[in-house]
Design an enzyme around this catalytic site. Structure first.
Site, PDB file in Angstrom:
ATOM      1  N   ASP B 142     -25.555  41.209  11.960  1.00 28.27           N
ATOM      2  CA  ASP B 142     -24.665  42.276  11.912  1.00 28.27           C
ATOM      3  C   ASP B 142     -24.631  42.955  13.131  1.00 28.27           C
ATOM      4  O   ASP B 142     -23.709  43.458  13.639  1.00 28.27           O
ATOM      5  CB  ASP B 142     -25.098  43.344  10.996  1.00 28.27           C
ATOM      6  CG  ASP B 142     -24.874  43.007   9.427  1.00 28.27           C
ATOM      7  OD1 ASP B 142     -24.322  41.653   9.436  1.00 28.27           O
ATOM      8  OD2 ASP B 142     -25.365  43.371   8.641  1.00 28.27           O
ATOM      9  N   MET B 192     -18.638  38.975   7.516  1.00 26.96           N
ATOM     10  CA  MET B 192     -19.626  39.971   7.184  1.00 26.96           C
ATOM     11  C   MET B 192     -19.809  40.944   7.957  1.00 26.96           C
ATOM     12  O   MET B 192     -18.978  41.154   9.038  1.00 26.96           O
ATOM     13  CB  MET B 192     -21.092  39.103   7.035  1.00 26.96           C
ATOM     14  CG  MET B 192     -21.168  38.218   5.592  1.00 26.96           C
ATOM     15  SD  MET B 192     -22.871  37.301   5.769  1.00 26.96           S
ATOM     16  CE  MET B 192     -22.963  36.930   3.939  1.00 26.96           C
ATOM     17  N   GLY B 193     -20.546  41.852   7.711  1.00 26.77           N
ATOM     18  CA  GLY B 193     -20.836  43.149   8.670  1.00 26.77           C
ATOM     19  C   GLY B 193     -21.022  44.244   8.300  1.00 26.77           C
ATOM     20  O   GLY B 193     -20.987  45.299   8.976  1.00 26.77           O
ATOM     21  N   ARG B 194     -20.870  44.469   6.799  1.00 23.24           N
ATOM     22  CA  ARG B 194     -20.719  45.745   6.097  1.00 23.24           C
ATOM     23  C   ARG B 194     -19.887  46.496   6.716  1.00 23.24           C
ATOM     24  O   ARG B 194     -18.610  46.344   6.997  1.00 23.24           O
ATOM     25  CB  ARG B 194     -22.191  46.387   6.248  1.00 23.24           C
ATOM     26  CG  ARG B 194     -22.979  45.509   5.392  1.00 23.24           C
ATOM     27  CD  ARG B 194     -24.592  46.193   5.436  1.00 23.24           C
ATOM     28  NE  ARG B 194     -25.515  45.374   5.001  1.00 23.24           N
ATOM     29  CZ  ARG B 194     -25.917  45.026   3.775  1.00 23.24           C
ATOM     30  NH1 ARG B 194     -25.471  45.392   2.977  1.00 23.24           N
ATOM     31  NH2 ARG B 194     -26.949  43.966   3.689  1.00 23.24           N
ATOM     32  N   LEU B 301     -22.598  30.987   4.848  1.00 24.08           N
ATOM     33  CA  LEU B 301     -22.414  29.828   5.803  1.00 24.08           C
ATOM     34  C   LEU B 301     -22.613  30.570   7.262  1.00 24.08           C
ATOM     35  O   LEU B 301     -23.046  29.699   8.206  1.00 24.08           O
ATOM     36  CB  LEU B 301     -21.196  28.920   5.643  1.00 24.08           C
ATOM     37  CG  LEU B 301     -21.001  28.402   4.223  1.00 24.08           C
ATOM     38  CD1 LEU B 301     -19.844  27.863   3.942  1.00 24.08           C
ATOM     39  CD2 LEU B 301     -22.192  27.283   3.909  1.00 24.08           C
ATOM     40  N   GLN B 302     -21.694  31.736   7.534  1.00 24.02           N
ATOM     41  CA  GLN B 302     -21.898  32.148   8.854  1.00 24.02           C
ATOM     42  C   GLN B 302     -23.448  32.644   9.176  1.00 24.02           C
ATOM     43  O   GLN B 302     -23.642  32.914  10.459  1.00 24.02           O
ATOM     44  CB  GLN B 302     -20.946  33.460   8.634  1.00 24.02           C
ATOM     45  CG  GLN B 302     -21.258  34.567   8.178  1.00 24.02           C
ATOM     46  CD  GLN B 302     -20.302  35.395   7.509  1.00 24.02           C
ATOM     47  OE1 GLN B 302     -19.776  36.295   8.616  1.00 24.02           O
ATOM     48  NE2 GLN B 302     -19.684  35.309   6.494  1.00 24.02           N
ATOM     49  N   ARG B 303     -24.274  32.792   8.130  1.00 26.07           N
ATOM     50  CA  ARG B 303     -25.767  33.119   8.765  1.00 26.07           C
ATOM     51  C   ARG B 303     -26.449  32.074   8.393  1.00 26.07           C
ATOM     52  O   ARG B 303     -27.880  32.161   8.509  1.00 26.07           O
ATOM     53  CB  ARG B 303     -26.051  34.557   7.830  1.00 26.07           C
ATOM     54  CG  ARG B 303     -26.431  34.279   6.597  1.00 26.07           C
ATOM     55  CD  ARG B 303     -26.387  35.786   5.859  1.00 26.07           C
ATOM     56  NE  ARG B 303     -27.080  35.591   4.443  1.00 26.07           N
ATOM     57  CZ  ARG B 303     -27.052  36.462   3.521  1.00 26.07           C
ATOM     58  NH1 ARG B 303     -26.610  37.652   3.873  1.00 26.07           N
ATOM     59  NH2 ARG B 303     -27.397  36.209   2.251  1.00 26.07           N
TER      60      ARG B 303
END
Lengths: 426, 426
Positions: B142, B192-194, B301-303
């Protein structure tokens, strides 16, 4: 022999290697002295109807060579425009455009609908006494072309790369799920493939020895959600975690479905996706261990991420493009270049041609005998079939300033020779 | 000097390079003659509470070396267990476990919550007169740790790889969207990233010269859906297609949200995802061109996909693990190893340490001055900041029988010395 012009077009959803077939067609045409101009239709049959043709001889050869590593159909465009019997003016227009640009050879890269269209165009040309050779080049990540016995085609170009995408990402998701299972115990992933389970099944290639807590919900099995909840509960009690791959058609409510130009359900546009339905059902049901279900929809990434492309698939897609040209020049007409398997180990194939009518509107499902008795796995025979298609290598990726360097074509249209036309379905 | 034992643990969501930090900690420990046993807690702080410790000296060194290329936290496990002030028995238990196994050094790889926990453990040990050195190792895709001025940390390990994932896939989605725009005119992707827009912003790295029809919906901009529909309409009129990246927190109804162990919203488990809300709003609204909106949720998948990992990020994550050990052995305590930037071009960094209390529960947002006036793009200063983090290379991927070869650790637990314990939040 009078030199004739070539027209090549793509249709339907793309694959990571559809441009390899395009490259194969182009390079084989460039090498033949009987071929004059080589045009590509911009956005498939829509480009033909609108007379939007790109001169491919004006493209730098280095860019043509980069097509192999350029995923999806951004290079010359594709479409989902459906030509039906009632669209007589559209068919007439296609022949007019062909005549205006002296198209002697039409190569159509696509799936079953496209082979149907290609055959109709060929028959109309014949009726009108217009000399036209039509050849299809197979393409679809779904692997749903032809017959279950694989006498028409062993596998479609694009499937190997999509299968490799799933083999790769399930390996990664397994590391993720293993690490996070005390809070995110179930990882749900939605696979493409409409009513055919080949893509969902490919997840098994990540784990041929069945060491992962992996469950596959194939459209052919039609496992009800209650049984899915039971299956997941059982796995959680056993190993504390579970990876669930559901086909995009799983649990989708017809009222939530939107359709594409071919009349097929466009699952990527659903009001409620299969993933969302399954994740919600799981979280509402609760689990015998701590944690929640989370969901992933790779969507178009499974048909367009070059880093996951299969080197074997790419090479085969390229050869199938070349072969279509070679067959056409040797007098074959109204057929599709195809790939048939000679042996699993060592993996060996031959290239042939089959009548378009055999392929047109065929739909292939995962053979019953490749589905495990549990309904949520595939058999070793499926693995034997699919394993060679993902290959043993990483594809080479050309980078420029840290980014992927894709083919850059010059999209200048050939001068139009006909009045404007509005396609029937616009 | 009496030789002491080491305990290392991970916490929170993983990254493609979290294991590189683990490898850095382990290899630095193995090289130091003052360190006796090296344990890893299985599933983070839960493993400490349950006394599930893995002896890392028993692992083959080849497998330790493979950690760098093994994504996510499957190797030793992570968790989202939150230790709060009221969980006094948990804190007491942690110290008991540390004493029972003579832990002299505790290395905690995690984000802001973890640094808070690490500091609380250090203070309790101090109160009890137990000799314990605690060091944090930063980790989060993040990039929301520290201050906006980047005096605490320039960027968190994991962010560069997640940014590279987005730079890569947006390039691929652009090829897809270009090719399919006459039927699928809008491609929506959920990042993602809240509440922090760094990941969404990274999509811009795919297209630093702004040639793609790309719109970014950053949490910091809070663009209402009506404005999104307008923006998309305008782009469709201009270029016939549009790529929309929405932060996972976009348009989510609080009633649809589930929370994780830290009390944070678990967007991957939402009853209605941001992607679904936006796709439905777009398709209901309709478009000035033919076509539909389709959606993608890369989710975990991005992490966790190693093929997209940034080589620079991986190396930095490794060094931050090593540095934490080096600092600890030189007498630093209650701090986190950190990375500070010296220059953008050429990219240069230094490694330092900062007090855990400075990091604990800090939240960093995308600085206002890096958001373009339109609210749906970032500025060139952001690109200057983020571009070096994705590097210029493809990561090497070890393959075995066509599959990714990840580290295989022996998960045998060290003999327990304490009675069983049930953690407060179980």
């Amino acid at each position: 022999m009078k030199k004739r012009n070539v027209l090549v077009a793509q249709s339907g959803g793309p694959s990571p290697v559809i441009n390899a077939s395009l490259q194969g067609v182009l390079e084989a045409c460039f090498e033949d002295k009987n071929i004059n101009n080589v045009y590509a239709a911009y956005h498939g049959i829509e480009g033909v109807l609108l007379e939007n043709l790109i001169d491919m001889r004006k493209q730098p050869l280095d860019e043509i060579r980069r097509l192999k590593n350029t995923p999806a159909s951004g290079a010359i465009g594709s479409c989902r425009y459906k030509l039906t019997e009632k669209n007589t003016p559209d068919f007439e227009r296609i022949i007019e455009v062909f005549m205006a640009h002296d198209i002697g050879y039409f190569f159509y890269i696509g799936g079953n609908d496209s082979m149907d269209t290609a055959d109709k165009v060929r028959r109309l040309a014949e009726t009108k006494g217009y000399d036209l050779t039509v050849m299809g080049v197979p393409k679809t990540i779904d692997n749903d072309l032809g017959d279950e016995e694989r006498t028409i085609i062993d596998h479609t170009p694009g499937y190997g790369s999509c299968a490799r995408y799933w083999a790769n990402i399930i390996q990664n998701v397994n590391e993720e799920n293993k690490g996070m299972c005390t809070s995110e115990c179930v990882s749900v992933l939605q696979a493409m493939g409409r009513d055919s389970g080949y893509i969902t099944a490919a997840s098994r290639l990540a784990d041929p020895h069945r060491e992962m807590p992996l469950q596959l919900y194939l459209p052919e099995s039609a496992i009800p959600i209650e049984k899915l909840l039971d299956n997941v509960d059982n796995e959680l009690v056993k190993s504390g975690r579970c990876i669930v791959v559901v086909s995009e058609s799983y649990m989708t409510d017809p009222a939530s479905q939107l359709r594409d130009g071919f009349g097929h359900v466009e699952y990527g546009a659903s009001k409620t996706t299969a993933m969302q339905s399954v994740v919600n059902a799981l979280n509402q049901h609760g689990f015998p261990v701590r944690g929640q279900a989370t969901g992933q929809i790779p969507g178009v990434l499974q048909r367009g991420v070059s880093m996951h492309a299969s080197v074997i698939d790419r090479e085969e897609a390229y050869i199938l493009g070349r072969k279509a040209v070679e067959f056409a020049l040797s007098g074959v007409n109204g057929e599709m270049s195809t790939i048939l398997r000679v042996s699993d180990e060592p993996y060996a194939v031959v290239y042939k041609h089959v009548p378009l009518t055999l392929v047109a509107n065929s739909v292939r499902y995962l053979p019953r005998e490749w589905i495990a008795p549990s309904g949520i796995d595939v058999t070793d025979d499926f693995i034997k079939y699919a394993r060679p298609l993902i290959g043993d290598q990483m594809p080479e990726i050309e980078l420029e300033a840290g980014l992927q360097r894709f083919a850059r074509l010059r999209l200048e249209f050939v001068e139009k020779k006909l009045p404007e036309y509005v396609p029937c379905n616009f």
